[in-house]
Design a protein around this motif. Structure first.
Motif, PDB file in Angstrom:
ATOM      1  N   ARG A 348       0.811  -1.210   0.000  1.00 33.47           N
ATOM      2  CA  ARG A 348       0.000   0.000   0.000  1.00 33.47           C
ATOM      3  C   ARG A 348       0.849   1.267   0.000  1.00 33.47           C
ATOM      4  NH1 ARG A 348      -4.015  -1.230  -2.307  1.00 33.47           N
ATOM      5  NH2 ARG A 348      -4.928   0.755  -1.633  1.00 33.47           N
ATOM      6  N   ALA A 349       0.462   2.231  -0.819  1.00 31.54           N
ATOM      7  CA  ALA A 349       1.200   3.489  -0.949  1.00 31.54           C
ATOM      8  C   ALA A 349       1.139   4.311   0.340  1.00 31.54           C
ATOM      9  CB  ALA A 349       0.646   4.298  -2.119  1.00 31.54           C
ATOM     10  N   TRP A 350      -0.038   4.403   0.946  1.00 33.17           N
ATOM     11  CA  TRP A 350      -0.172   5.187   2.170  1.00 33.17           C
ATOM     12  C   TRP A 350       0.712   4.628   3.275  1.00 33.17           C
ATOM     13  CZ3 TRP A 350      -2.123   9.880   2.778  1.00 33.17           C
ATOM     14  CH2 TRP A 350      -3.076  10.354   1.876  1.00 33.17           C
ATOM     15  N   ALA A 351       0.794   3.293   3.362  1.00 35.34           N
ATOM     16  CA  ALA A 351       1.584   2.667   4.421  1.00 35.34           C
ATOM     17  C   ALA A 351       3.083   2.849   4.193  1.00 35.34           C
ATOM     18  CB  ALA A 351       1.245   1.180   4.519  1.00 35.34           C
ATOM     19  N   TYR A 352       3.481   3.040   2.943  1.00 40.30           N
ATOM     20  CA  TYR A 352       4.903   3.165   2.619  1.00 40.30           C
ATOM     21  C   TYR A 352       5.537   4.335   3.363  1.00 40.30           C
ATOM     22  CZ  TYR A 352       9.104   3.855  -0.289  1.00 40.30           C
ATOM     23  OH  TYR A 352      10.384   4.018  -0.741  1.00 40.30           O
ATOM     24  N   GLN A 353       4.899   5.485   3.329  1.00 40.97           N
ATOM     25  CA  GLN A 353       5.497   6.632   4.004  1.00 40.97           C
ATOM     26  C   GLN A 353       5.440   6.472   5.519  1.00 40.97           C
ATOM     27  OE1 GLN A 353       3.611  10.337   3.006  1.00 40.97           O
ATOM     28  NE2 GLN A 353       1.627   9.779   3.847  1.00 40.97           N
ATOM     29  N   GLU A 354       4.432   5.764   6.022  1.00 39.44           N
ATOM     30  CA  GLU A 354       4.372   5.505   7.460  1.00 39.44           C
ATOM     31  C   GLU A 354       5.583   4.696   7.909  1.00 39.44           C
ATOM     32  OE1 GLU A 354      -0.536   5.260   7.271  1.00 39.44           O
ATOM     33  OE2 GLU A 354       0.644   3.503   7.839  1.00 39.44           O
ATOM     34  N   GLN A 355       5.931   3.677   7.124  1.00 42.99           N
ATOM     35  CA  GLN A 355       7.057   2.818   7.477  1.00 42.99           C
ATOM     36  C   GLN A 355       8.387   3.511   7.206  1.00 42.99           C
ATOM     37  OE1 GLN A 355       5.950  -0.652   5.144  1.00 42.99           O
ATOM     38  NE2 GLN A 355       3.898  -0.408   5.982  1.00 42.99           N
ATOM     39  N   CYS A 356       8.434   4.369   6.197  1.00 38.59           N
ATOM     40  CA  CYS A 356       9.654   5.128   5.917  1.00 38.59           C
ATOM     41  C   CYS A 356       9.977   6.087   7.054  1.00 38.59           C
ATOM     42  CB  CYS A 356       9.497   5.929   4.625  1.00 38.59           C
ATOM     43  SG  CYS A 356       9.751   4.996   3.109  1.00 38.59           S
ATOM     44  N   LEU A 357       8.976   6.788   7.532  1.00 36.30           N
ATOM     45  CA  LEU A 357       9.184   7.867   8.487  1.00 36.30           C
ATOM     46  C   LEU A 357       9.351   7.382   9.912  1.00 36.30           C
ATOM     47  CD1 LEU A 357       6.546  10.325   6.992  1.00 36.30           C
ATOM     48  CD2 LEU A 357       9.023  10.621   6.950  1.00 36.30           C
ATOM     49  N   SER A 358       8.824   6.212  10.225  1.00 35.80           N
ATOM     50  CA  SER A 358       8.911   5.693  11.590  1.00 35.80           C
ATOM     51  C   SER A 358      10.341   5.267  11.896  1.00 35.80           C
ATOM     52  CB  SER A 358       7.977   4.493  11.763  1.00 35.80           C
ATOM     53  OG  SER A 358       6.638   4.843  11.488  1.00 35.80           O
ATOM     54  N   PRO A 359      10.921   5.749  12.987  1.00 40.84           N
ATOM     55  CA  PRO A 359      12.296   5.347  13.304  1.00 40.84           C
ATOM     56  C   PRO A 359      12.416   3.876  13.664  1.00 40.84           C
ATOM     57  CG  PRO A 359      11.362   6.656  15.091  1.00 40.84           C
ATOM     58  CD  PRO A 359      10.383   6.722  13.964  1.00 40.84           C
ATOM     59  N   ARG A 360      11.325   3.287  14.167  1.00 35.32           N
ATOM     60  CA  ARG A 360      11.323   1.869  14.550  1.00 35.32           C
ATOM     61  C   ARG A 360       9.989   1.246  14.166  1.00 35.32           C
ATOM     62  NH1 ARG A 360      14.187   4.807  18.133  1.00 35.32           N
ATOM     63  NH2 ARG A 360      12.240   5.747  18.838  1.00 35.32           N
ATOM     64  N   VAL A 361      10.044   0.110  13.478  1.00 36.86           N
ATOM     65  CA  VAL A 361       8.832  -0.583  13.040  1.00 36.86           C
ATOM     66  C   VAL A 361       8.962  -2.056  13.406  1.00 36.86           C
ATOM     67  CG1 VAL A 361       7.310  -1.134  11.102  1.00 36.86           C
ATOM     68  CG2 VAL A 361       8.637   0.986  11.068  1.00 36.86           C
ATOM     69  N   VAL A 362       7.878  -2.647  13.910  1.00 33.41           N
ATOM     70  CA  VAL A 362       7.845  -4.093  14.100  1.00 33.41           C
ATOM     71  C   VAL A 362       6.733  -4.637  13.208  1.00 33.41           C
ATOM     72  CG1 VAL A 362       6.354  -3.947  16.158  1.00 33.41           C
ATOM     73  CG2 VAL A 362       7.715  -5.996  15.742  1.00 33.41           C
ATOM     74  N   TYR A 363       7.110  -5.520  12.278  1.00 31.81           N
ATOM     75  CA  TYR A 363       6.180  -6.105  11.316  1.00 31.81           C
ATOM     76  C   TYR A 363       5.684  -7.450  11.846  1.00 31.81           C
ATOM     77  CZ  TYR A 363       8.189  -2.792   7.933  1.00 31.81           C
ATOM     78  OH  TYR A 363       8.618  -1.658   7.276  1.00 31.81           O
TER      79      TYR A 363
END
Length: 643
Positions: A348-363
């Protein structure tokens, strides 16, 4: 790794080498040799064969066939390769070289890769230690990894410590403590408060929302946990487990039927995700009812029986290797769309920037959870972490632009790199093409990127115009999305790439740029975009397009067509699907030259605005071609307006 273990004192085995990889990365042996050395008393070979047998239904059949003796091979190695797939575990990969016609390779049912590991201390010191997989990604064992990863990141990762003062979003959810049956919407809290973000797919079903008529109720009375969709319940569970009190969820923290509130908060997304303590990515959830957690379909790992004594514990386990190419989209753009089929959020395009900008992500995936911060990526398989600075990583790129002094990144053009990853994402509404990127744009603007023009930058406009789209299918929506000179105007089933960094000389002058936005946000949707350039323009040089269906590997592997005249043909990369409309007259505007090629944008006279042109593709011409004189002599400097 030294071959310490039950047979460390014995001479090296010709098949397994006693798993001594001090002088090599691995070894390949024939399967029947592995069987023979096992029968001759090599306990390690017996363990390896036992691990293969557990996950290979046709093991007994295949190993008994003499016709396969010279064809079935086993690669024994320590897994140190790959982007996000390396585990540091012992891996067995079965290979069939030239399967006989009587036994096609697909009939052999070869497992792709088997991991061999220990969980606790055992006599098998030559076999690496691994982490057991769990039957549910929401298990306490998996959730307990997250605070450990967080602690390491906060203490050791300089690239992740870019936030000096946390600005908490205007509205957040107060999740309280474990066991409480309501959560509350809070607004206007003080700064420097930790909060967690949820990145999720809305999907076809509408998630629980905050609207004007429910805002007061969500603040004063709270939201019963029993009313929350499963994905939100799981996000609350994770947040509480971390000891964090506040959670940000878009559908509940933005007033969904208030356009002004939506525009204000959406303009703050860069800060909302960028300041988050952690972002939870519901990677496999197609909608808010699916849930974040997943149960593993088969037994995660099986203990290998002792080859000398049935029933005695070996402490050595075997399992299928879990590959996660889906998560490479935050490492390298350009991964195949089928990787995302079972992980809808990652497409998803909207989620891409969320994951880019977040300093830490757990998938949260189907079989395990995966950590990714601006410094490392790590899964639950083993203790090995991938340093993102060492690869072409979108996350590392974002960290670089936030603090360029941290390292000298191998990424020279971070905007192009981030854009390539975004272009291949899916979006429900064509009109969201630019708005879904606006938070990333704002982050780049803070670093001095200047004026933004519908996907391009004014300061580097000529270079930014050197974009190409690949794929067999290309379209321009009937609804206006962006000017034709912007990549955002073209949708394709392929990739976006930019060759602007190769320009050595520029032959056009930018006279005017103009963009009109649909709102006060200049980084969002646009209603108009105009550029006026002065440079070498061809007359009716190109008379037809030949769709030859070839690929130009010399120029990035994109679909190659030819613009043809009586005496010259040049590679052409159309923005729209072929064939072009009948009678369309093509013109070329020379942008400049690289070391080897002349770069040209192909234009056609606009039917919408008289006296203007629209871009329909990109072309290049080798400077060493014999008929260069022809294409060079047909240019005359002119002013063109492109819309």
């Amino acid at each position: 790794m030294n071959g310490n273990g039950p047979q460390a004192s014995r001479p090296p085995c010709e098949s397994c080498g006693n798993l001594d990889f001090t002088s090599c990365d691995g070894r390949v042996t024939r399967l029947h040799h592995l069987r023979d050395t096992s029968r001759s008393g090599c306990e390690i070979c017996s363990i390896l064969l036992g691990g293969l047998q557990l996950f290979w239904p046709k093991f007994d059949t295949c190993i008994a066939l003499a016709e396969l003796n010279d064809k079935l091979h086993v690669n024994i190695s320590i897994d140190k390769t790959g982007l996000l797939d390396k585990t540091g575990l012992l891996c067995l990969t079965l290979m069939c070289f030239g399967a006989p016609a009587t036994r096609p390779e697909h009939d052999l049912m070869l497992p792709s890769c088997i991991e061999i590991f220990t969980i606790e201390a055992t006599p098998w010191q030559c076999i690496p230690h691994g982490r057991p997989h769990q039957e549910c990604t929401g298990s306490k064992v998996y959730l307990d990894y997250i605070p450990k990863w967080l602690e390491t990141c906060m203490i050791e990762h300089e690239r992740c410590r870019t936030i000096t003062r946390v600005e908490i979003p205007f509205r957040v959810l107060d999740v309280g403590q474990e066991g409480e049956d309501h959560i509350f919407l809070r607004d206007n809290l003080s700064t420097d408060v930790k909060y967690v973000c949820l990145s999720h797919c809305w999907g076809g079903s509408q998630p629980l929302e905050t609207r004007r008529n429910s805002l007061s109720k969500h603040i004063n009375d709270g939201i019963p946990c029993s009313d929350l969709p499963t994905t939100f319940v799981d996000a609350v569970t994770i947040t509480r487990h971390l000891g964090v009190r506040y959670l940000w969820v878009d559908s509940l923290c933005i007033i969904q039927d208030d356009q002004i509130d939506w525009e204000v908060v959406s303009g703050q997304m860069a800060d909302i995700y960028g300041n988050a303590f952690l972002t939870i990515a519901a990677a496999i959830s197609a909608n808010s009812d699916t849930g974040i957690f997943s149960r593993v379909s088969e037994t995660p790992q099986v203990e290998i029986p002792d080859p000398a004594s049935q029933g005695r514990s070996t402490g050595v386990f075997s399992r299928r290797k879990i590959h996660h190419p889906q998560y490479n989209n935050m490492a390298m753009p350009g991964h195949r769309p089928e990787h995302y089929l079972s992980h809808p959020l990652l497409a998803r395009a909207w989620a891409y920037q969320e994951q880019c900008l977040s300093p830490r992500v757990v998938y949260f995936g189907h079989e395990e959870i995966l950590w990714q911060c601006n410094t490392v990526s790590q899964c639950c398989c083993a203790d090995v972490a991938t340093e993102l600075e060492d690869i072409y990583s979108v996350k590392s790129c974002i960290a670089q632009i936030l603090n360029p002094s941290l390292s000298s990144s191998i990424i020279d053009q971070p905007w192009y790199f981030v854009l390539e990853g975004y272009y291949e994402k899916q979006i429900t509404k064509d009109t969201d093409r630019l708005p879904a990127l606006s938070s990333l744009v704002k982050r780049f603007q803070r670093l001095g990127y200047g004026r933004y023009l519908a996907g391009l930058w004014e300061d580097t406009l000529v270079k930014d115009l050197c974009w190409i789209v690949s794929g067999r299918y290309r379209r321009r929506p009937k609804t206006y999305i962006a000017p034709s000179w912007s990549w955002a105007s073209t949708f394709s089933d392929g990739r976006l790439h930019n060759r602007g960094d190769e320009l050595m000389t520029v032959d056009v002058e930018v006279l005017e740029t103009r963009c009109a936005s649909t709102s006060k946000d200049p980084t969002g949707a646009v209603t108009e975009g105009v550029i006026r350039l002065s440079g070498p323009l061809s007359g009716r040089l190109f008379e037809r397009v030949l769709d030859c269906g070839k690929y130009d590997y010399d120029f990035g592997g994109y679909l190659k067509n030819f613009l043809c005249s009586d005496s010259v043909s040049i590679p052409f990369y159309p923005d729209i699907s072929l064939p072009l409309p009948k009678g369309m007259q093509l013109h070329g505007l020379k942008l400049g030259q690289s070391e080897r090629d002349m770069f040209i944008i192909i234009l056609a006279e606009s039917k919408r605005v008289a006296g203007s042109y629209e871009r329909i593709g990109f072309a290049k011409f080798g400077l060493k071609r014999q008929n260069l004189w022809h294409i060079s002599s047909d240019w005359a400097t002119d002013e063109v307006t492109i819309i």
